[in-house]
Design a protein around this motif. Structure first.
Motif, PDB file in Angstrom:
ATOM      1  N   VAL B 116       0.873  -1.171   0.000  1.00 45.10           N
ATOM      2  CA  VAL B 116       0.000   0.000   0.000  1.00 45.10           C
ATOM      3  C   VAL B 116       0.913   1.225   0.000  1.00 45.10           C
ATOM      4  O   VAL B 116       1.660   1.437   0.948  1.00 45.10           O
ATOM      5  N   SER B 117       0.867   1.994  -1.076  1.00 48.48           N
ATOM      6  CA  SER B 117       1.806   3.109  -1.155  1.00 48.48           C
ATOM      7  C   SER B 117       1.135   4.435  -0.830  1.00 48.48           C
ATOM      8  O   SER B 117      -0.071   4.593  -1.011  1.00 48.48           O
ATOM      9  N   GLU B 118       1.900   5.354  -0.351  1.00 50.01           N
ATOM     10  CA  GLU B 118       1.477   6.748  -0.089  1.00 50.01           C
ATOM     11  C   GLU B 118       0.351   6.883   0.931  1.00 50.01           C
ATOM     12  O   GLU B 118      -0.337   7.890   0.966  1.00 50.01           O
ATOM     13  N   VAL B 119       0.102   5.874   1.731  1.00 49.13           N
ATOM     14  CA  VAL B 119      -0.889   6.007   2.789  1.00 49.13           C
ATOM     15  C   VAL B 119      -0.194   5.931   4.149  1.00 49.13           C
ATOM     16  O   VAL B 119      -0.473   6.701   5.052  1.00 49.13           O
ATOM     17  N   GLY B 120       0.736   4.996   4.279  1.00 50.17           N
ATOM     18  CA  GLY B 120       1.464   4.815   5.526  1.00 50.17           C
ATOM     19  C   GLY B 120       2.389   5.988   5.831  1.00 50.17           C
ATOM     20  O   GLY B 120       2.489   6.950   5.063  1.00 50.17           O
ATOM     21  N   ASN B 121       3.061   5.883   6.979  1.00 53.10           N
ATOM     22  CA  ASN B 121       3.947   6.968   7.406  1.00 53.10           C
ATOM     23  C   ASN B 121       5.367   6.795   6.871  1.00 53.10           C
ATOM     24  O   ASN B 121       6.110   7.749   6.766  1.00 53.10           O
ATOM     25  N   LEU B 139      13.810   2.532  11.165  1.00 49.55           N
ATOM     26  CA  LEU B 139      12.385   2.354  11.478  1.00 49.55           C
ATOM     27  C   LEU B 139      12.105   2.768  12.918  1.00 49.55           C
ATOM     28  O   LEU B 139      13.012   2.803  13.747  1.00 49.55           O
ATOM     29  N   PRO B 140      10.839   3.074  13.243  1.00 48.46           N
ATOM     30  CA  PRO B 140      10.484   3.413  14.630  1.00 48.46           C
ATOM     31  C   PRO B 140      10.919   2.297  15.583  1.00 48.46           C
ATOM     32  O   PRO B 140      10.922   1.131  15.185  1.00 48.46           O
ATOM     33  N   SER B 141      11.219   2.650  16.831  1.00 45.72           N
ATOM     34  CA  SER B 141      11.962   1.709  17.675  1.00 45.72           C
ATOM     35  C   SER B 141      11.266   0.370  17.915  1.00 45.72           C
ATOM     36  O   SER B 141      11.891  -0.682  17.833  1.00 45.72           O
ATOM     37  N   GLN B 145      12.764  -3.157  16.693  1.00 46.42           N
ATOM     38  CA  GLN B 145      13.058  -4.296  17.579  1.00 46.42           C
ATOM     39  C   GLN B 145      12.383  -5.566  17.082  1.00 46.42           C
ATOM     40  O   GLN B 145      13.007  -6.640  17.034  1.00 46.42           O
ATOM     41  N   ALA B 146      11.102  -5.434  16.720  1.00 41.92           N
ATOM     42  CA  ALA B 146      10.362  -6.606  16.257  1.00 41.92           C
ATOM     43  C   ALA B 146      10.972  -7.164  14.973  1.00 41.92           C
ATOM     44  O   ALA B 146      11.134  -8.372  14.823  1.00 41.92           O
ATOM     45  N   ALA B 147      11.324  -6.267  14.050  1.00 38.75           N
ATOM     46  CA  ALA B 147      11.870  -6.705  12.764  1.00 38.75           C
ATOM     47  C   ALA B 147      13.216  -7.405  12.953  1.00 38.75           C
ATOM     48  O   ALA B 147      13.508  -8.412  12.299  1.00 38.75           O
ATOM     49  N   LEU B 166       4.679 -11.605  15.632  1.00 37.73           N
ATOM     50  CA  LEU B 166       5.609 -10.624  16.190  1.00 37.73           C
ATOM     51  C   LEU B 166       5.255  -9.198  15.787  1.00 37.73           C
ATOM     52  O   LEU B 166       5.268  -8.282  16.614  1.00 37.73           O
ATOM     53  N   LEU B 167       4.927  -9.036  14.511  1.00 38.13           N
ATOM     54  CA  LEU B 167       4.684  -7.675  14.044  1.00 38.13           C
ATOM     55  C   LEU B 167       3.355  -7.120  14.559  1.00 38.13           C
ATOM     56  O   LEU B 167       3.256  -5.937  14.865  1.00 38.13           O
ATOM     57  N   ASP B 168       2.336  -7.978  14.666  1.00 45.62           N
ATOM     58  CA  ASP B 168       1.068  -7.485  15.208  1.00 45.62           C
ATOM     59  C   ASP B 168       1.244  -7.031  16.650  1.00 45.62           C
ATOM     60  O   ASP B 168       0.734  -5.998  17.068  1.00 45.62           O
ATOM     61  N   ARG B 169       1.970  -7.832  17.406  1.00 46.20           N
ATOM     62  CA  ARG B 169       2.200  -7.479  18.806  1.00 46.20           C
ATOM     63  C   ARG B 169       2.920  -6.128  18.909  1.00 46.20           C
ATOM     64  O   ARG B 169       2.521  -5.262  19.689  1.00 46.20           O
ATOM     65  N   ALA B 170       3.929  -5.950  18.070  1.00 42.92           N
ATOM     66  CA  ALA B 170       4.671  -4.685  18.083  1.00 42.92           C
ATOM     67  C   ALA B 170       3.764  -3.532  17.674  1.00 42.92           C
ATOM     68  O   ALA B 170       3.796  -2.454  18.269  1.00 42.92           O
ATOM     69  N   MET B 171       2.928  -3.787  16.677  1.00 43.06           N
ATOM     70  CA  MET B 171       2.066  -2.713  16.195  1.00 43.06           C
ATOM     71  C   MET B 171       1.102  -2.244  17.282  1.00 43.06           C
ATOM     72  O   MET B 171       0.949  -1.042  17.506  1.00 43.06           O
ATOM     73  N   TYR B 172       0.470  -3.192  17.974  1.00 43.37           N
ATOM     74  CA  TYR B 172      -0.491  -2.785  18.989  1.00 43.37           C
ATOM     75  C   TYR B 172       0.194  -2.130  20.186  1.00 43.37           C
ATOM     76  O   TYR B 172      -0.380  -1.257  20.836  1.00 43.37           O
TER      77      TYR B 172
END
Lengths: 110, 334
Positions: B116-121, B139-141, B145-147, B166-172
């Motif tokens: 998805v381009s041009e929508v995210g940060n 990337l944001p901290s 870390q998750a990545a 892992l990524l969902d947990r980091a996102m929330y």
């Protein structure tokens, strides 16, 4: 090691589930796209190609051509709206070609 | 009470934009349409009208939805007094892109059409560079870390499920921090409900997949109000779950959702009811004069609208009976 692949051609919503099985999926929306996908498949090492009946109907000439080749084997599958009966007809024809009689439906020599 | 006067202009803009949201009447006309083409044409007299001419066929309707999503985020970023608010909602697209790139990288495939381009940060180019160089320093901290952890784990065991877990947990976790920073009880309430309803669904899915408790603990998000792990054991009958949530805000979602799930073995109904619950919550924003609520409400309304158009179009293309499409449709915001 290069293994032969299995490919599926059909409308997106009918064939997407195959992706989870590691099958190469070719979502198409019409006959032209399907013919193009078939061309691509023939260039790859594909042993079996499953095509939804609805799509197969639109590319009869290309399929006839494909049936003359050893590989890939073409298998017609129903799409998410049910079967048109083409797949069964194809199996019947192949059985007849292989053994000379229609043993599946029991009409000898027909 | 924080100073909410600075929202005056933004809320004015939102109120005008709200009038162009699809109402129930248009949605119904789409559902009743005889073909996918006809359904799409109903959108001709709406905000989606300008995209229709560029669509080669109905199968490309996703392009239209992508363009509209992009337009809304660009527009809201322009006038939201609090950019963090929009960034917060855009975060899911950053994480989506990261997931796509990591999985594509592992498969040695290129799947840029899923980004998805041009929508995210985070600009896509930066994300692509991070994944291909396996260097996540920019990337944001929490994402970083998750990545990094994920990259290490995937080397040992290439399990695609890890990517989501892992990524969902980091996102929330990241979202919770940013929600708290916004100091909006409305936003916090929405976020908590979102996580709770997601956790209940996770519980049902883990149960269905016969996975052990250890897996459930990994899959549940810690950011909600309902502690699914304490609330009900995997071995207990589902009626216990319904009983224990009887006096919570989710009673009606769980009662009907779980009953239908037991009968049909699908979560379609639960998902619809959960979305309706969230949209109903968001509707409170309509009565707020100054504040971030109307912006949040509009964004959620628009994402809901896009989801509904997708449900209708997929249904129409696959010639699903009108009744079945209706069952899946969400409530509208307007």
């Amino acid at each position: 090691m290069s293994m032969y692949k299995v490919a599926v051609v059909g409308d997106k919503n009918s064939i997407l589930g195959f992706k989870a099985l590691g099958v190469a999926t070719y979502p198409v929306t019409g006959g032209d796209e399907a013919a193009r996908a078939l061309g691509e498949i023939m260039r790859e090492r594909v042993a079996v190609v499953c095509i939804t009946e609805a799509v197969a109907e639109q590319i009869q000439p290309q399929l006839k051509e494909l049936n003359k080749r050893l590989l890939p084997a073409v298998v017609l599958i129903p799409n998410n709206q049910g079967s048109l009966g083409l797949g069964m007809m194809q199996i019947k024809k192949n059985a007849e070609k292989a053994i000379g009689a229609d043993i599946l439906f029991g009409k000898e020599g027909s | 009470m924080p100073n909410n006067d600075r929202y005056a202009y933004a809320v004015g803009r939102i109120r005008a934009m709200e009038t162009r949201l699809l109402d129930r009447g248009k949605i119904d006309r789409m559902v009743e349409a005889k073909s996918a083409e006809e359904a799409l044409n109903v959108l001709g007299e709406s905000e989606y009208g300008e995209y229709l001419a560029d669509l080669g066929s109905v199968h490309q309707f996703e392009k239209m939805l992508d363009a509209e999503l992009r337009r809304i985020y660009v527009e809201l970023r322009k006038f939201s007094p609090e950019p963090g608010l929009i960034n917060l909602f855009a975060k899911k697209f950053d994480y989506h892109n990261l997931k796509v790139l990591i999985k594509a990288n592992k498969l040695a495939e290129k799947r840029d059409e899923l980004l998805v381009s041009e929508v995210g940060n985070i600009p896509i180019a930066e994300m692509i560079r991070a994944v291909s160089d396996d260097d996540y320093r920019n990337l944001p901290s929490l994402m970083r870390q998750a990545a990094e952890k994920l990259s290490e784990l995937l080397r040992l065991e290439p399990d695609p499920q890890l990517v989501g877990l892992l990524l969902d947990r980091a996102m929330y976790e990241e979202l919770e921090d940013e929600v708290d920073a916004q100091k909006s009880p409305f936003l916090k309430g929405y976020f908590t409900s979102l996580v709770d309803l997601l956790n209940i669904k996770t519980y049902l899915r883990v149960r269905r997949a016969n996975r052990p408790k250890e897996f459930l603990l990994k899959a549940l998000l810690p950011n909600g109000n309902v502690n699914m792990n304490k609330l009900v054991q995997l071995v207990e009958p589902l009626e216990v779950l319904v009983d224990r949530l009887m006096f919570s805000a989710y009673a009606h979602v769980v009662e009907e959702g779980v009953q239908t799930y037991q009968k049909t073995d699908t979560l379609t109904r639960y998902e619809k009811l959960a979305d309706d619950h969230l949209i109903k919550y968001a509707k409170q924003a309509k009565y707020v004069t100054f504040g971030p609520e109307p912006i949040i409400g509009y964004l959620l309304a628009k994402e809901n609208e896009i989801k509904m158009i997708r449900i209708i179009m997929v249904g129409k293309i696959n010639q699903l009976p009108t009744e079945e499409i209706k069952e899946r449709l969400r409530d509208v915001y307007v």
